[in-house]
Motif scaffolding. Structure first.
Motif, PDB file in Angstrom:
ATOM      1  N   UNK A   1     -46.813  61.478  86.174  1.00 23.11           N
ATOM      2  CA  UNK A   1     -47.518  60.250  87.274  1.00 23.11           C
ATOM      3  C   UNK A   1     -47.881  60.668  88.545  1.00 23.11           C
ATOM      4  N   UNK A   2     -49.308  60.938  88.621  1.00 22.75           N
ATOM      5  CA  UNK A   2     -49.626  61.118  90.231  1.00 22.75           C
ATOM      6  C   UNK A   2     -49.231  60.030  91.113  1.00 22.75           C
ATOM      7  N   UNK A   3     -49.420  60.346  92.452  1.00 22.70           N
ATOM      8  CA  UNK A   3     -48.998  59.361  93.317  1.00 22.70           C
ATOM      9  C   UNK A   3     -49.884  58.262  93.307  1.00 22.70           C
TER      10      UNK A   3
ATOM     11  N   UNK B   1     -57.566  64.437 103.037  1.00 28.34           N
ATOM     12  CA  UNK B   1     -56.554  66.059 102.670  1.00 28.34           C
ATOM     13  C   UNK B   1     -55.189  65.555 103.151  1.00 28.34           C
ATOM     14  N   UNK B   2     -54.392  66.385 102.462  1.00 31.45           N
ATOM     15  CA  UNK B   2     -53.002  66.033 102.682  1.00 31.45           C
ATOM     16  C   UNK B   2     -52.091  66.604 101.559  1.00 31.45           C
ATOM     17  N   UNK B   3     -50.790  66.446 101.657  1.00 33.03           N
ATOM     18  CA  UNK B   3     -49.772  66.723 100.438  1.00 33.03           C
ATOM     19  C   UNK B   3     -49.487  65.587  99.723  1.00 33.03           C
ATOM     20  N   UNK B   4     -49.388  65.635  98.507  1.00 37.79           N
ATOM     21  CA  UNK B   4     -49.446  64.468  97.714  1.00 37.79           C
ATOM     22  C   UNK B   4     -48.548  64.753  96.465  1.00 37.79           C
ATOM     23  N   UNK B   5     -47.738  63.690  95.933  1.00 36.86           N
ATOM     24  CA  UNK B   5     -46.732  63.761  95.035  1.00 36.86           C
ATOM     25  C   UNK B   5     -47.130  63.449  93.360  1.00 36.86           C
ATOM     26  N   UNK B   6     -46.889  64.241  92.670  1.00 39.57           N
ATOM     27  CA  UNK B   6     -46.846  64.136  91.261  1.00 39.57           C
ATOM     28  C   UNK B   6     -45.457  63.983  90.730  1.00 39.57           C
ATOM     29  N   UNK B   7     -45.097  62.986  90.066  1.00 35.83           N
ATOM     30  CA  UNK B   7     -43.803  62.867  89.425  1.00 35.83           C
ATOM     31  C   UNK B   7     -43.798  63.279  87.938  1.00 35.83           C
ATOM     32  N   UNK B   8     -42.845  64.068  87.459  1.00 36.83           N
ATOM     33  CA  UNK B   8     -42.605  64.641  86.087  1.00 36.83           C
ATOM     34  C   UNK B   8     -41.131  63.912  85.781  1.00 36.83           C
ATOM     35  N   UNK B   9     -41.199  63.193  84.580  1.00 34.08           N
ATOM     36  CA  UNK B   9     -40.001  62.727  84.125  1.00 34.08           C
ATOM     37  C   UNK B   9     -39.834  63.096  82.761  1.00 34.08           C
TER      38      UNK B   9
ATOM     39  N   UNK C   1     -53.443  54.130  89.650  1.00 38.30           N
ATOM     40  CA  UNK C   1     -51.993  53.987  89.201  1.00 38.30           C
ATOM     41  C   UNK C   1     -51.831  54.485  87.903  1.00 38.30           C
ATOM     42  N   UNK C   2     -52.493  55.528  87.531  1.00 40.48           N
ATOM     43  CA  UNK C   2     -52.273  55.845  85.932  1.00 40.48           C
ATOM     44  C   UNK C   2     -51.187  56.905  85.916  1.00 40.48           C
ATOM     45  N   UNK C   3     -50.939  57.219  84.409  1.00 35.59           N
ATOM     46  CA  UNK C   3     -49.865  58.192  84.184  1.00 35.59           C
ATOM     47  C   UNK C   3     -50.390  58.798  82.735  1.00 35.59           C
TER      48      UNK C   3
ATOM     49  N   UNK D   1     -54.538  59.543  93.602  1.00 34.46           N
ATOM     50  CA  UNK D   1     -55.297  60.137  92.721  1.00 34.46           C
ATOM     51  C   UNK D   1     -55.918  59.238  91.431  1.00 34.46           C
ATOM     52  N   UNK D   2     -57.204  59.653  90.941  1.00 35.63           N
ATOM     53  CA  UNK D   2     -57.585  58.873  89.777  1.00 35.63           C
ATOM     54  C   UNK D   2     -57.758  59.482  88.481  1.00 35.63           C
ATOM     55  N   UNK D   3     -57.057  59.106  87.547  1.00 34.92           N
ATOM     56  CA  UNK D   3     -57.363  59.379  86.398  1.00 34.92           C
ATOM     57  C   UNK D   3     -58.376  58.480  85.432  1.00 34.92           C
ATOM     58  N   UNK D   4     -59.515  59.560  85.199  1.00 35.76           N
ATOM     59  CA  UNK D   4     -60.686  58.644  84.626  1.00 35.76           C
ATOM     60  C   UNK D   4     -60.378  58.334  83.275  1.00 35.76           C
TER      61      UNK D   4
END
Length: 189
Positions: free
Chosen positions: A69-71, A161-169, A118-120, A75-78
């Motif tokens: 799950x990208x923040x 620009x910046x630091x962004x979170x991607x959550x793995x579960x 708000x994709x995953x 992010x945009x999941x096409x």
């Protein structure tokens, strides 16, 4: 004798307090380990390939899931991103992916993509196979995916620009979290 009785009562009360403390702590999911996400481009608003690697902290059961799950809002999941844009390996062995989880040993792992900001991406184990704790998982998302089909779509980077979170579960078949870990990627230009 009085001192012993006082010490005994103190220890008795202290033990009850400690026991109450431990009982009040809710059960928590474990952590994945050695998790990373290497992106092909750190440029703003550019599609990027993602190579995600992690080690399972706990067993991933039959019909279990891996969710990426990208923040949200970043992010945009096409909408075009699908199973052909994703590869998955376990301990260096390429795995068969399909639009739904298969039936039987060695059958496909199902891929579900929720597009948008708000994709995953969810990978669902088949109804027979499981992965043991300690398994090294590698997931490629983007144009560098090449097993079965060549990927054509990546995940669109944020606009700033910046630091962004991607959550793995990892989850069991009913959606209860087993392990998780947030990882960060940097968009620098």
């Amino acid at each position: 004798m009085i001192v012993d009785a006082l010490n005994y009562n103190f220890l008795k009360r202290s033990s009850a307090i400690l026991l109450g403390f431990f009982l009040a702590v809710p059960a928590q999911a474990g952590m994945l380990s050695y998790a990373s996400d290497t992106i092909s481009s750190s440029a703003r608003l550019m599609p990027a390939n993602h190579t995600i690697r992690f080690t399972l902290g706990s067993d991933l059961p039959v019909s279990g899931r891996i969710v990426i799950t990208p923040q949200a809002g970043i992010f945009t999941i096409p909408t075009a991103l699908g199973v052909g844009d994703i590869d998955m390996e376990r301990n260096g062995t390429q795995l068969l992916l399909a639009t739904s989880a298969g039936s039987g040993s060695g059958s496909a792992i199902g891929v579900t993509v929720q597009s948008g900001t708000s994709g995953s991406i969810q990978l669902t184990m088949n109804n027979t196979d499981s992965f043991a704790a300690g398994s090294l998982i590698t997931i490629k998302i983007g144009t560098h995916a090449s097993y079965g089909a060549t990927g054509a779509n990546g995940i669109l980077n944020p606009s700033a620009t910046g630091s962004y979170k991607i959550t793995l579960e990892t989850m069991n078949a009913t959606g209860d979290r087993i392990d998780w870990m947030p990882i960060r990627v940097a968009v620098t230009r």
